[in-house]
Scaffold this motif. Structure first.
Motif, PDB file in Angstrom:
ATOM      1  N   GLU A   1       0.905  -1.104   0.007  1.00  0.00           N
ATOM      2  CA  GLU A   1      -0.058   0.018  -0.045  1.00  0.00           C
ATOM      3  C   GLU A   1       1.016   1.142   0.039  1.00  0.00           C
ATOM      4  OE1 GLU A   1      -3.117   0.207   3.171  1.00  0.00           O
ATOM      5  OE2 GLU A   1      -3.826  -1.603   2.655  1.00  0.00           O
ATOM      6  N   LEU A   2       1.972   1.180   0.533  1.00  0.00           N
ATOM      7  CA  LEU A   2       2.860   2.261   0.695  1.00  0.00           C
ATOM      8  C   LEU A   2       3.694   2.527  -0.519  1.00  0.00           C
ATOM      9  CD1 LEU A   2       4.400   4.475   2.371  1.00  0.00           C
ATOM     10  CD2 LEU A   2       6.230   2.739   3.070  1.00  0.00           C
ATOM     11  N   VAL A   3       4.056   1.534  -1.258  1.00  0.00           N
ATOM     12  CA  VAL A   3       4.929   1.744  -2.479  1.00  0.00           C
ATOM     13  C   VAL A   3       4.104   1.848  -3.754  1.00  0.00           C
ATOM     14  CG1 VAL A   3       6.868   0.918  -1.157  1.00  0.00           C
ATOM     15  CG2 VAL A   3       5.670  -0.648  -2.545  1.00  0.00           C
TER      16      VAL A   3
ATOM     17  N   GLN B   1       7.885   6.374 -10.143  1.00  0.00           N
ATOM     18  CA  GLN B   1       6.749   5.589 -10.314  1.00  0.00           C
ATOM     19  C   GLN B   1       6.854   4.219 -11.247  1.00  0.00           C
ATOM     20  OE1 GLN B   1       3.544   6.238  -9.753  1.00  0.00           O
ATOM     21  NE2 GLN B   1       4.422   7.515  -8.355  1.00  0.00           N
ATOM     22  N   GLY B   2       8.100   4.072 -11.953  1.00  0.00           N
ATOM     23  CA  GLY B   2       8.542   3.084 -12.345  1.00  0.00           C
ATOM     24  C   GLY B   2       9.033   1.953 -11.309  1.00  0.00           C
ATOM     25  N   LEU B   3       9.827   2.464 -10.460  1.00  0.00           N
ATOM     26  CA  LEU B   3      10.238   1.586  -9.271  1.00  0.00           C
ATOM     27  C   LEU B   3       9.173   1.170  -8.505  1.00  0.00           C
ATOM     28  CD1 LEU B   3      13.545   3.893  -8.376  1.00  0.00           C
ATOM     29  CD2 LEU B   3      13.341   1.556  -9.340  1.00  0.00           C
ATOM     30  N   ARG B   4       8.051   1.752  -8.323  1.00  0.00           N
ATOM     31  CA  ARG B   4       7.044   1.568  -7.643  1.00  0.00           C
ATOM     32  C   ARG B   4       6.183   0.482  -8.252  1.00  0.00           C
ATOM     33  NH1 ARG B   4       4.590   5.078  -3.707  1.00  0.00           N
ATOM     34  NH2 ARG B   4       5.711   7.104  -3.091  1.00  0.00           N
ATOM     35  N   ALA B   5       6.062   0.642  -9.335  1.00  0.00           N
ATOM     36  CA  ALA B   5       5.399  -0.704  -9.997  1.00  0.00           C
ATOM     37  C   ALA B   5       6.110  -1.970  -9.883  1.00  0.00           C
ATOM     38  CB  ALA B   5       5.130  -0.071 -11.704  1.00  0.00           C
ATOM     39  N   ARG B   6       7.493  -1.567 -10.062  1.00  0.00           N
ATOM     40  CA  ARG B   6       8.318  -3.045 -10.042  1.00  0.00           C
ATOM     41  C   ARG B   6       8.330  -3.742  -8.672  1.00  0.00           C
ATOM     42  NH1 ARG B   6      11.251  -0.062 -13.935  1.00  0.00           N
ATOM     43  NH2 ARG B   6      12.860   0.705 -12.280  1.00  0.00           N
ATOM     44  N   LYS B   7       8.369  -2.730  -7.448  1.00  0.00           N
ATOM     45  CA  LYS B   7       8.366  -3.147  -6.344  1.00  0.00           C
ATOM     46  C   LYS B   7       6.901  -3.819  -5.753  1.00  0.00           C
ATOM     47  CE  LYS B   7      11.991  -0.569  -3.914  1.00  0.00           C
ATOM     48  NZ  LYS B   7      12.606  -1.981  -3.599  1.00  0.00           N
ATOM     49  N   THR B   8       5.873  -3.271  -6.461  1.00  0.00           N
ATOM     50  CA  THR B   8       4.515  -3.571  -6.243  1.00  0.00           C
ATOM     51  C   THR B   8       4.349  -4.918  -6.833  1.00  0.00           C
ATOM     52  OG1 THR B   8       3.517  -1.362  -6.020  1.00  0.00           O
ATOM     53  CG2 THR B   8       2.081  -3.178  -6.366  1.00  0.00           C
TER      54      THR B   8
ATOM     55  N   ALA C   1      -2.885   3.822  -5.538  1.00  0.00           N
ATOM     56  CA  ALA C   1      -2.832   4.315  -4.352  1.00  0.00           C
ATOM     57  C   ALA C   1      -4.383   5.246  -4.101  1.00  0.00           C
ATOM     58  CB  ALA C   1      -1.830   4.969  -3.829  1.00  0.00           C
ATOM     59  N   GLN C   2      -5.049   5.692  -5.101  1.00  0.00           N
ATOM     60  CA  GLN C   2      -5.926   6.618  -4.734  1.00  0.00           C
ATOM     61  C   GLN C   2      -7.091   5.938  -4.351  1.00  0.00           C
ATOM     62  OE1 GLN C   2      -7.079   9.051  -7.995  1.00  0.00           O
ATOM     63  NE2 GLN C   2      -5.148   9.604  -8.621  1.00  0.00           N
ATOM     64  N   GLY C   3      -7.721   6.516  -3.126  1.00  0.00           N
ATOM     65  CA  GLY C   3      -8.614   5.609  -2.651  1.00  0.00           C
ATOM     66  C   GLY C   3      -8.459   4.827  -1.543  1.00  0.00           C
ATOM     67  N   ALA C   4      -7.217   4.446  -1.341  1.00  0.00           N
ATOM     68  CA  ALA C   4      -6.654   3.270  -0.704  1.00  0.00           C
ATOM     69  C   ALA C   4      -6.954   3.923   0.725  1.00  0.00           C
ATOM     70  CB  ALA C   4      -5.341   3.039  -0.574  1.00  0.00           C
ATOM     71  N   GLU C   5      -7.472   2.929   1.526  1.00  0.00           N
ATOM     72  CA  GLU C   5      -7.521   3.595   3.178  1.00  0.00           C
ATOM     73  C   GLU C   5      -6.397   3.284   4.012  1.00  0.00           C
ATOM     74  OE1 GLU C   5     -10.700   0.922   4.881  1.00  0.00           O
ATOM     75  OE2 GLU C   5     -12.250   1.858   3.603  1.00  0.00           O
TER      76      GLU C   5
ATOM     77  N   SER D   1       0.093   3.309   4.380  1.00  0.00           N
ATOM     78  CA  SER D   1      -0.597   3.756   3.013  1.00  0.00           C
ATOM     79  C   SER D   1      -0.980   5.358   3.204  1.00  0.00           C
ATOM     80  CB  SER D   1      -2.008   3.092   2.990  1.00  0.00           C
ATOM     81  OG  SER D   1      -2.713   3.416   3.949  1.00  0.00           O
ATOM     82  N   LEU D   2      -0.694   5.700   1.773  1.00  0.00           N
ATOM     83  CA  LEU D   2      -0.615   7.246   1.731  1.00  0.00           C
ATOM     84  C   LEU D   2      -1.597   7.514   0.709  1.00  0.00           C
ATOM     85  CD1 LEU D   2       3.039   7.582   1.813  1.00  0.00           C
ATOM     86  CD2 LEU D   2       1.629   8.040   3.581  1.00  0.00           C
ATOM     87  N   ALA D   3      -1.655   8.679   0.554  1.00  0.00           N
ATOM     88  CA  ALA D   3      -2.555   9.350  -0.533  1.00  0.00           C
ATOM     89  C   ALA D   3      -1.849   9.353  -2.039  1.00  0.00           C
ATOM     90  CB  ALA D   3      -2.978  10.767  -0.333  1.00  0.00           C
ATOM     91  N   ALA D   4      -2.487   9.584  -3.088  1.00  0.00           N
ATOM     92  CA  ALA D   4      -1.710   9.389  -4.409  1.00  0.00           C
ATOM     93  C   ALA D   4      -0.469   9.949  -4.528  1.00  0.00           C
ATOM     94  CB  ALA D   4      -2.901   9.864  -5.438  1.00  0.00           C
ATOM     95  N   ASP D   5      -0.142  11.255  -3.768  1.00  0.00           N
ATOM     96  CA  ASP D   5       1.022  11.938  -3.957  1.00  0.00           C
ATOM     97  C   ASP D   5       2.140  11.793  -3.161  1.00  0.00           C
ATOM     98  OD1 ASP D   5      -0.361  13.061  -2.039  1.00  0.00           O
ATOM     99  OD2 ASP D   5      -0.432  15.238  -2.887  1.00  0.00           O
TER     100      ASP D   5
END
Length: 207
Positions: A33-35, A110-117, A41-45, A65-69
Motif C-alpha cells: 500500500e505504501l509503495v 513511479q516505475g520503481l514503485r510498479a516493479r516493487k509492487t 493508491a488513490q482511494g486506499a484506506e 498507506s498514503l494518498a496518491a501523491d
C-alpha cells in the motif's frame, strides 16, 4: 515452530505456521500500500498494522498507506511531509542538490514503485494461500521474497527508529527492561524474526 529456508531439489523450502505466514503476508500487504504507484493508491484506506506493532515505542506511529501523491492532507488542505519510510525504500539520487534529486525521483520513482509492487504481489501470492506449514518456492518466488522482506524491514526499521547498526543494540537494551507483553518487545521480536527469515533464504540462494 518456524524452520528457515533450505535448498532442496532446486526449490527453497521452509516451514511456517499459519500465524507466522499471516504476519509476514500482512506486513507485505501494508508495504505494498505504501509503495504502489500513485494511481493505484488513490482511494486506499490508511493501514493500521504498523501503528499497532509499534504502539508504545514513543511518539505517534505512522500508517503505511498514503494518498496518491505520497502525502496525506492535514487540516486546511496543507500536505503532510513525505513519509520517511519512502526515502528508505527509494533513497535520494543526489544528497547535495534537492532539486536534482526531486526531478530524478519524478522521472523514475513511479516505475520503481510498479516493479516493487509486482515483486510484493509475487511474494504475497507465494505465501498467502498455502494449506500446510511447508513453504516451497521456485527461484523467482524466492528472489521476490528476499527483496520483499528487505522492503518490509526497511519500513519497520524506520518505524522503530533504526537508522544505523548501533541503533538496534540500543533499542534491544531499552526493551530488555520492559514486560513481555509490551508492544515494543513484540515489535522488536517481529523485526528479528523477519531478519532471521530473510537471512536463511538469502543463504539458501547462494551458489
Amino acid at each position: 515452530m518456524a524452520r528457515g529456508f533450505k535448498k532442496r531439489q532446486g526449490r527453497y523450502v521452509a516451514r511456517l505456521d499459519a500465524v507466522e505466514r499471516g504476519l509476514v503476508v500482512g506486513l507485505m500487504e501494508q508495504v505494498r500500500e505504501l509503495v504502489q504507484p500513485a494511481d493505484a493508491a488513490q482511494g486506499a484506506e490508511g493501514g493500521d498494522e504498523f501503528d499497532r506493532i509499534v504502539a508504545g515505542l514513543g511518539g505517534v506511529g505512522m500508517g503505511v498507506s498514503l494518498a496518491a501523491d505520497d502525502q496525506v492532507q492535514l487540516a486546511g488542505g496543507v500536505p503532510a511531509p513525505r513519509d520517511p519510510a519512502l526515502d528508505r525504500i527509494f533513497p535520494t539520487a543526489n544528497r547535495q542538490d534537492d532539486q536534482v534529486a526531486a526531478e530524478f525521483r519524478q522521472l523514475t520513482e513511479q516505475g520503481l514503485r510498479a516493479r516493487k509492487t509486482a515483486n510484493l504481489d509475487t511474494a504475497i501470492a507465494a505465501l498467502a494461500h498455502l494449506e500446510e506449514q511447508k513453504v516451497s518456492l521456485d527461484q523467482a518466488q524466492a528472489v521476490a521474497l528476499v527483496v520483499a522482506l528487505t522492503d518490509v524491514r526497511l519500513v519497520l526499521g524506520e518505524r522503530l527508529g533504526l537508522k544505523q547498526d548501533d541503533d538496534l543494540e540500543l533499542i534491544e537494551e531499552q526493551v530488555s527492561s520492559l514486560e513481555e507483553d509490551d508492544p515494543a518487545v513484540y515489535a522488536l521480536a517481529v523485526y528479528d524474526f523477519l531478519t532471521w527469515l530473510q537471512e536463511t533464504l538469502a543463504h539458501a540462494l547462494l551458489p
